[in-house]
Design an enzyme around this catalytic site. Structure first.
Site, short mmCIF file in Angstrom:
data_model
loop_
_atom_site.label_atom_id
_atom_site.label_comp_id
_atom_site.label_asym_id
_atom_site.label_seq_id
_atom_site.Cartn_x
_atom_site.Cartn_y
_atom_site.Cartn_z
CG HIS A 180 63.18 34.52 -13.50
ND1 HIS A 180 64.24 34.15 -12.70
CD2 HIS A 180 62.80 35.75 -13.08
CE1 HIS A 180 64.48 35.12 -11.84
NE2 HIS A 180 63.62 36.11 -12.05
CB CYS A 181 58.33 33.20 -10.53
SG CYS A 181 56.97 34.01 -9.69
CB VAL A 182 59.10 39.04 -11.63
CG1 VAL A 182 59.92 39.06 -12.89
CG2 VAL A 182 57.63 39.10 -11.93
CG ASN A 185 64.37 38.31 -7.10
OD1 ASN A 185 64.66 38.31 -8.29
ND2 ASN A 185 65.11 38.90 -6.18
CG ASN A 186 64.61 31.23 -6.95
OD1 ASN A 186 65.51 31.08 -7.78
ND2 ASN A 186 64.51 30.50 -5.85
#
Ligand SMILES: *[C@@H]1O[C@H](CO)[C@@H](O)[C@H](O)[C@H]1NC(C)=O
Ligand SMILES: [Zn+2]
Ligand SMILES: [Zn+2]
Length: 345
Positions: A180-182, A185-186
């Site tokens: 999950h890549c902050v 945001n996805n």
């Protein structure tokens, strides 16, 4: 703004970035992550409980719930860098005879990057739903090490396809889950790993290109002022040639904002170049970050679940369970497998 204020802001931004990267990547084993933990351990007895819980809650909100903070931070950094580039560097470069074609490349890269960023944020990573998870079960075989047949997601109650994982931030199961890549945001999964890879490369190209243009501009400035052949009088009253330290000091004082920006860009470039290399490597051996980090602690320290599992042979990443040849691996990233195209291993 004076030199010290700027320097303070610069150091704060860089340290925050490093801390955030360590924290968000979630790999506590990095040296910086460990230092951060130690630091928190030492500092926490001195900080009131309510502030601690506030920090904890904010961190939780930042990293474990979907939010737009990093989207804005990303935008802000971009506006600052491009603002400074357009406001100061651009004019200097034009004066020094840099062609307008090379000066326009950063803006082209910005447009390309923004489009890829938009795709990363908005495209579905491969969410598994009641309707399509059955078909997705057939896409990958179970390796029976990391992914076992017949396991249900405890939250979604769906049978987990091989290579999928439940994202706790987004609260959904994602096919071929990477992480999950902050920043976008996805989740990064089967359907958007391609955009993510291209996005990483475009940010690297952007930072690298602006850094090269800026460094070139500073070099030209040094050459023009004849600093290389300048002399200064030392305490003994003798003439000394101006060394590199003297030149760097001079640049810091003459173009403080430009030098700070250059430092920041070089830092971002190397950080992201390293990270992109890691992801390209994973793409070539057909592994996800999830599998990579899970595999590390598997069974014994020296084995990798996707090697021929034998402690005496050294681990060969190109013999992983899902590896099907470099070109096919890459193809799988850019044209995600559909249930109909099921491939036997
Ligand atoms: C499953 O269906 C949902 C909803 O239509 C879609 O968003 C998602 O991308 C599909 N998942 C896969 C892996 O195709
Ligand atoms: Zn789930
Ligand atoms: Zn997610």
């Amino acid at each position: 703004m004076d030199f010290l204020t700027l320097f303070g802001i610069y150091v704060a931004v860089v340290l925050t970035c490093i801390a955030l990267v360590c924290k968000y990547s979630g790999h506590q084993q990095t040296l910086l992550g460990l230092l951060l933990d130690k630091f928190t351990g030492i500092v926490s007895p001195w900080i009131p409980q309510c502030i601690q819980s506030f920090c904890y809650r904010s961190m939780h909100r930042l990293f474990h719930q979907r939010n737009n903070f990093f989207l804005f931070l990303h935008l802000l950094l971009e506006v600052v860098v491009y603002g400074e580039f357009s406001y100061e560097v651009f004019g200097f470069c034009l004066d020094m005879g840099t062609s307008s074609i090379s000066l326009s490349i950063p803006y082209v890269l910005l447009a390309v990057k923004s489009y890829l960023f938009y795709l990363c944020c908005s495209r579905d990573p491969g969410t598994l739903t009641k309707a399509n998870h059955t078909a997705q079960l057939k896409v990958y075989q179970y390796d029976e090490k990391l992914f076992q047949q017949g396991v249900r997601c405890s939250t979604c109650q769906l049978l987990k396809p091989a290579r999928s994982k439940h994202c706790r931030v987004c609260n959904r199961c994602v096919q071929r889950f990477d992480h999950h890549c902050v920043w976008v945001n996805n989740c990064i999964g089967a359907q958007n790993t391609r955009y993510f890879l291209l996005y990483l490369l475009s940010v690297c190209a952007m930072a690298g290109d602006i850094a090269v243009l800026t460094a070139d501009m500073l070099l030209q400035a040094v050459l023009r002022t004849g600093l290389l052949h300048a002399h200064y009088i030392d305490e003994q009253g003798e003439q000394q040639p101006a060394g590199p330290i003297f030149i760097i000091q001079h640049l810091f004082l003459t173009f403080p904002r430009i030098v700070f920006m250059l430092g920041f860009l070089v830092f971002v470039f190397f950080l992201l170049a390293g990270y992109s290399m890691f992801h390209i490597y994973l793409a070539l051996i057909n592994q996800t970050s999830n599998e990579w980090f899970k595999g590390k602690g598997h069974n014994c320290q020296h084995c990798h679940p996707y090697s021929a599992h034998n402690c005496r042979t050294s681990y060969n990443p190109f013999r992983g369970f899902y590896h099907r040849g470099i070109l096919i691996n890459l193809g799988e990233i850019f044209w995600p497998l559909c249930p109909a195209q099921k491939k036997e291993n």
